[in-house]
Design a protein around this motif. Structure first.
Motif, mmCIF file in Angstrom:
data_model
loop_
_atom_site.group_PDB
_atom_site.id
_atom_site.type_symbol
_atom_site.label_atom_id
_atom_site.label_comp_id
_atom_site.label_asym_id
_atom_site.label_seq_id
_atom_site.Cartn_x
_atom_site.Cartn_y
_atom_site.Cartn_z
ATOM 1 N N ALA A 70 20.982 -15.705 28.303
ATOM 2 C CA ALA A 70 20.047 -14.599 28.050
ATOM 3 C C ALA A 70 19.582 -14.003 29.378
ATOM 4 C CB ALA A 70 18.848 -15.106 27.249
ATOM 5 N N PHE A 71 19.337 -14.883 30.361
ATOM 6 C CA PHE A 71 18.866 -14.357 31.657
ATOM 7 C C PHE A 71 19.952 -13.512 32.334
ATOM 8 C CE2 PHE A 71 17.890 -14.469 36.199
ATOM 9 C CZ PHE A 71 16.656 -13.834 36.142
ATOM 10 N N SER A 72 21.211 -13.967 32.234
ATOM 11 C CA SER A 72 22.293 -13.181 32.849
ATOM 12 C C SER A 72 22.403 -11.820 32.176
ATOM 13 C CB SER A 72 23.623 -13.926 32.750
ATOM 14 O OG SER A 72 23.509 -15.124 33.468
ATOM 15 N N ARG A 73 22.173 -11.790 30.863
ATOM 16 C CA ARG A 73 22.192 -10.479 30.165
ATOM 17 C C ARG A 73 21.059 -9.603 30.673
ATOM 18 N NH1 ARG A 73 23.224 -12.995 24.817
ATOM 19 N NH2 ARG A 73 25.463 -13.342 24.878
ATOM 20 N N ARG A 74 19.921 -10.265 30.889
ATOM 21 C CA ARG A 74 18.755 -9.517 31.393
ATOM 22 C C ARG A 74 19.089 -8.921 32.774
ATOM 23 N NH1 ARG A 74 13.413 -9.604 30.179
ATOM 24 N NH2 ARG A 74 13.464 -11.383 28.783
ATOM 25 N N LEU A 75 19.743 -9.735 33.614
ATOM 26 C CA LEU A 75 20.169 -9.217 34.922
ATOM 27 C C LEU A 75 21.135 -8.051 34.729
ATOM 28 C CD1 LEU A 75 20.838 -12.473 37.030
ATOM 29 C CD2 LEU A 75 19.181 -10.689 37.584
ATOM 30 N N GLY A 76 22.044 -8.208 33.750
ATOM 31 C CA GLY A 76 23.030 -7.154 33.478
ATOM 32 C C GLY A 76 22.349 -5.829 33.144
ATOM 33 N N GLN A 94 19.763 -4.867 34.379
ATOM 34 C CA GLN A 94 19.284 -4.337 35.672
ATOM 35 C C GLN A 94 20.475 -3.977 36.574
ATOM 36 O OE1 GLN A 94 16.147 -3.767 36.253
ATOM 37 N NE2 GLN A 94 15.450 -4.751 34.355
ATOM 38 N N LYS A 95 21.674 -3.955 35.991
ATOM 39 C CA LYS A 95 22.913 -3.600 36.719
ATOM 40 C C LYS A 95 23.349 -4.672 37.712
ATOM 41 C CE LYS A 95 22.220 1.288 36.089
ATOM 42 N NZ LYS A 95 22.710 2.567 36.418
ATOM 43 N N VAL A 96 22.927 -5.918 37.454
ATOM 44 C CA VAL A 96 23.315 -7.029 38.334
ATOM 45 C C VAL A 96 24.081 -8.038 37.476
ATOM 46 C CG1 VAL A 96 22.450 -8.934 39.735
ATOM 47 C CG2 VAL A 96 21.317 -6.707 39.830
ATOM 48 N N PHE A 97 25.304 -8.389 37.905
ATOM 49 C CA PHE A 97 26.161 -9.249 37.085
ATOM 50 C C PHE A 97 26.451 -10.559 37.821
ATOM 51 C CE2 PHE A 97 26.415 -5.044 35.576
ATOM 52 C CZ PHE A 97 26.505 -5.173 34.190
ATOM 53 N N CYS A 98 26.003 -11.665 37.208
ATOM 54 C CA CYS A 98 26.202 -13.000 37.787
ATOM 55 C C CYS A 98 26.825 -13.888 36.715
ATOM 56 C CB CYS A 98 24.863 -13.610 38.211
ATOM 57 S SG CYS A 98 24.032 -12.652 39.477
ATOM 58 N N LEU A 99 27.362 -15.025 37.133
ATOM 59 C CA LEU A 99 27.998 -15.927 36.159
ATOM 60 C C LEU A 99 26.945 -16.826 35.519
ATOM 61 C CD1 LEU A 99 30.928 -16.832 35.205
ATOM 62 C CD2 LEU A 99 30.527 -18.810 36.676
ATOM 63 N N PRO A 100 26.735 -16.727 34.180
ATOM 64 C CA PRO A 100 25.768 -17.637 33.544
ATOM 65 C C PRO A 100 26.281 -19.068 33.627
ATOM 66 C CG PRO A 100 26.823 -16.175 31.908
ATOM 67 C CD PRO A 100 27.390 -15.812 33.241
ATOM 68 N N GLY A 101 25.391 -19.991 34.009
ATOM 69 C CA GLY A 101 25.817 -21.371 34.219
ATOM 70 C C GLY A 101 26.423 -22.033 32.989
ATOM 71 N N THR A 147 33.851 -21.262 26.214
ATOM 72 C CA THR A 147 32.662 -20.449 26.520
ATOM 73 C C THR A 147 32.958 -19.495 27.682
ATOM 74 O OG1 THR A 147 31.847 -22.276 27.840
ATOM 75 C CG2 THR A 147 30.860 -22.009 25.655
ATOM 76 N N LEU A 148 33.746 -19.979 28.637
ATOM 77 C CA LEU A 148 34.100 -19.105 29.763
ATOM 78 C C LEU A 148 34.984 -17.957 29.271
ATOM 79 C CD1 LEU A 148 34.124 -18.549 32.838
ATOM 80 C CD2 LEU A 148 36.222 -19.883 32.943
ATOM 81 N N LEU A 149 35.963 -18.291 28.426
ATOM 82 C CA LEU A 149 36.866 -17.245 27.921
ATOM 83 C C LEU A 149 36.074 -16.229 27.099
ATOM 84 C CD1 LEU A 149 40.023 -19.371 26.972
ATOM 85 C CD2 LEU A 149 39.576 -18.113 29.070
ATOM 86 N N ALA A 150 35.102 -16.732 26.299
ATOM 87 C CA ALA A 150 34.288 -15.806 25.501
ATOM 88 C C ALA A 150 33.503 -14.889 26.434
ATOM 89 C CB ALA A 150 33.345 -16.597 24.596
ATOM 90 N N TYR A 151 32.985 -15.460 27.515
ATOM 91 C CA TYR A 151 32.227 -14.644 28.468
ATOM 92 C C TYR A 151 33.136 -13.574 29.102
ATOM 93 C CZ TYR A 151 29.917 -13.234 32.738
ATOM 94 O OH TYR A 151 29.394 -12.470 33.740
ATOM 95 N N LEU A 152 34.376 -13.990 29.462
ATOM 96 C CA LEU A 152 35.292 -13.037 30.105
ATOM 97 C C LEU A 152 35.684 -11.907 29.152
ATOM 98 C CD1 LEU A 152 37.644 -15.380 32.187
ATOM 99 C CD2 LEU A 152 35.573 -14.192 32.898
ATOM 100 N N ASN A 153 35.595 -12.186 27.842
ATOM 101 C CA ASN A 153 35.912 -11.153 26.850
ATOM 102 C C ASN A 153 34.680 -10.391 26.388
ATOM 103 O OD1 ASN A 153 38.718 -11.341 26.586
ATOM 104 N ND2 ASN A 153 38.465 -13.322 25.573
ATOM 105 N N SER A 154 33.504 -10.749 26.923
ATOM 106 C CA SER A 154 32.279 -10.099 26.441
ATOM 107 C C SER A 154 32.171 -8.682 27.014
ATOM 108 C CB SER A 154 31.047 -10.917 26.851
ATOM 109 O OG SER A 154 30.907 -10.881 28.264
ATOM 110 N N ALA A 155 31.458 -7.853 26.268
ATOM 111 C CA ALA A 155 31.263 -6.469 26.725
ATOM 112 C C ALA A 155 30.565 -6.481 28.082
ATOM 113 C CB ALA A 155 30.422 -5.724 25.699
ATOM 114 N N GLU A 156 29.628 -7.421 28.235
ATOM 115 C CA GLU A 156 28.862 -7.505 29.482
ATOM 116 C C GLU A 156 29.800 -7.649 30.687
ATOM 117 O OE1 GLU A 156 26.586 -11.080 29.480
ATOM 118 O OE2 GLU A 156 25.984 -10.839 31.571
ATOM 119 N N TYR A 157 30.767 -8.582 30.563
ATOM 120 C CA TYR A 157 31.670 -8.808 31.686
ATOM 121 C C TYR A 157 32.662 -7.646 31.839
ATOM 122 C CZ TYR A 157 35.180 -10.774 34.746
ATOM 123 O OH TYR A 157 36.061 -10.948 35.784
ATOM 124 N N LEU A 158 33.220 -7.219 30.689
ATOM 125 C CA LEU A 158 34.287 -6.210 30.761
ATOM 126 C C LEU A 158 33.772 -4.877 31.309
ATOM 127 C CD1 LEU A 158 36.171 -7.038 27.450
ATOM 128 C CD2 LEU A 158 36.903 -7.519 29.793
#
Ligand SMILES: Cc1ncc(COP(=O)(O)O)c(C=O)c1O
Length: 395
Positions: A344-350, A352-359, A19-30
């Motif tokens: 979903a909440f981390s995407r919502r923050l994204g 708003q231009k705020v990027f945090c690590l979803p738990g 799940t972490l690797l998928a997040y690191l490869n997500s458009a949101e993170y990249l």
């Protein structure tokens, strides 16, 4: 053979952090740094220029003083002595320089300790939510990770849960204090009772359970609190330290593994640990960093300033309606996600231009993690986004 070019244990290690690797490869993170307005709180990376003293030390020690300056380096006697002096001054404990192994940060120290100890099928206990790579490292060493949950009310694991997790196959337990991600400094009462439990269980299962104490953040402590090293309460202990956190230079790889002076097996371990450093890919810091170690050891990021950022963010976020505890150390805040779906909440923050690590990507569903290595300016800029995101959820 199943046709995969990747060894099974590495594929399994990958699955452990899928799940972490998928997040690191997500458009949101990249794409988090595409827009200069974006606020990146995902990892403990620097957001400002490095410490001037760090740059000076790199410049000073890069000038060769003899022909061997950049020759192969092992655990150099001078670096070992520098660490022994540092530990003595800092913790009042005299480590034998022969028991200090210079490593490529805490990653290297953990890999060396785990690979040196674990036989195929041996179990290694770790506390969840954990630092991301404990389980993958255990699996990659052919061990079996055994997870014990943190009680999120006390932010410590229960001793009963640890006791229940021990089996005849238990080889080691990894502890991390102050803790990433909870920011908790484990209490003296807990550490004492844990030491007693490990003595008792080692006796019961007929061999020593080793304690691998990850103290990566042990110089990042707030409110005048004192860091207590678990190694003080149990003799069969390995101390893991990295300079990457204290200096906020995680791309310059230096740290160490130190055997407790009371460890009965320390002489028997020495050659095996050096061998492990070799076979795990020369897990020894570059010559330049070893030459500079005395200067590096004297430096630190501004901890009172980090504490000010912690206080500002905790107050602001609580004022908006976020629920979060005050961390006692480390770089991290761990608010509850206002939406139970933290991804979903981390995407919502994204948005708003705020990027945090979803738990959920790191064994802490229902929370999200904020790194306060962000600059003051970035923190200020992010507040409207944090507010808009929680208000939308409430609405
Ligand atoms: C708890 C913990 N252990 C180990 C590490 C690895 O540290 P380094 O990259 O300095 O080796 C980290 C880095 O985030 C960490 O948080």
């Amino acid at each position: 053979m199943d046709g995969s070019p990747i060894a099974k244990r590495i594929a399994l290690a990958q699955q452990g952090v899928a799940t972490l690797l998928a997040y690191l490869n997500s458009a949101e993170y990249l794409h988090r740094s595409d827009d200069p307005e974006n606020c990146d709180f995902v990892f403990g990376n620097p957001n400002e220029m490095p410490l001037a003293g760090f740059v000076e030390a790199m410049q000073k020690w890069s000038v060769p003083q003899n022909k061997d300056w950049f020759a192969y380096k092992l655990n150099e006697p001078d670096s070992r002595e520098a660490v022994a002096e540092s530990l003595q001054a800092w913790r009042g404990v005299r480590y034998d320089p022969e028991d200090i192994f210079l490593t490529t940060g805490a990653f290297g120290a953990l890999a060396v300790a785990i690979n040196a100890l674990v036989n195929p099928g041996d179990e290694v206990i770790f506390i969840s939510p954990p630092w991301f790579f404990y389980a993958p490292m255990i699996i990659a060493a052919n061990g079996v990770p055994v997870r014990v949950l943190t009680d999120m009310r006390t932010l410590e694991p229960s001793l009963q849960a640890i006791e229940e997790a021990v089996s005849r196959k238990t080889r080691a337990i990894i502890l991390n204090t102050p803790n990433n991600p909870t920011g908790k400094l484990y209490s003296e009462g807990f550490l004492k009772r844990l030491g007693e439990l490990l003595v008792h269980k080692s006796h019961q299962i007929g061999h020593s359970i080793y304690l691998i104490s990850d103290e990566s953040y042990s110089k990042i402590i707030f409110d005048g609190r004192k860091h207590l090293s678990p190694t003080r309460y149990y003799p069969h202990s390995f101390l893991v330290y990295t300079y990457g956190k204290t200096l906020l230079t995680p791309g310059q790889r230096i740290g160490y593994l130190a055997l407790s002076p009371e460890m009965p097996e320390r002489e028997a371990l020495r050659e095996g640990l050096l061998m492990t450093q070799m076979v795990t890919g020369y897990a020894i810091p570059n010559a330049l960093l070893q030459h500079a170690i005395r200067d590096l050891d004297r430096l630190s990021i501004d901890i009172p300033h980090l504490q000010t950022k912690r206080d500002r963010m905790v107050a602001e976020l609580r004022g908006m309606g976020y629920e979060l505890h005050v961390p006692e150390g480390t770089f991290y805040l761990l608010p509850k996600s206002p939406d139970p779906d933290d991804v979903a909440f981390s995407r919502r923050l994204g948005r708003q231009k705020v990027f945090c690590l979803p738990g959920s990507v790191a064994e802490m569903p229902g929370y999200f993690r904020i790194s306060i290595t962000a600059s003051d300016e970035m923190i200020g800029r992010s507040l409207a986004g944090f507010r808009a995101a929680i208000e939308r959820v409430k609405a």
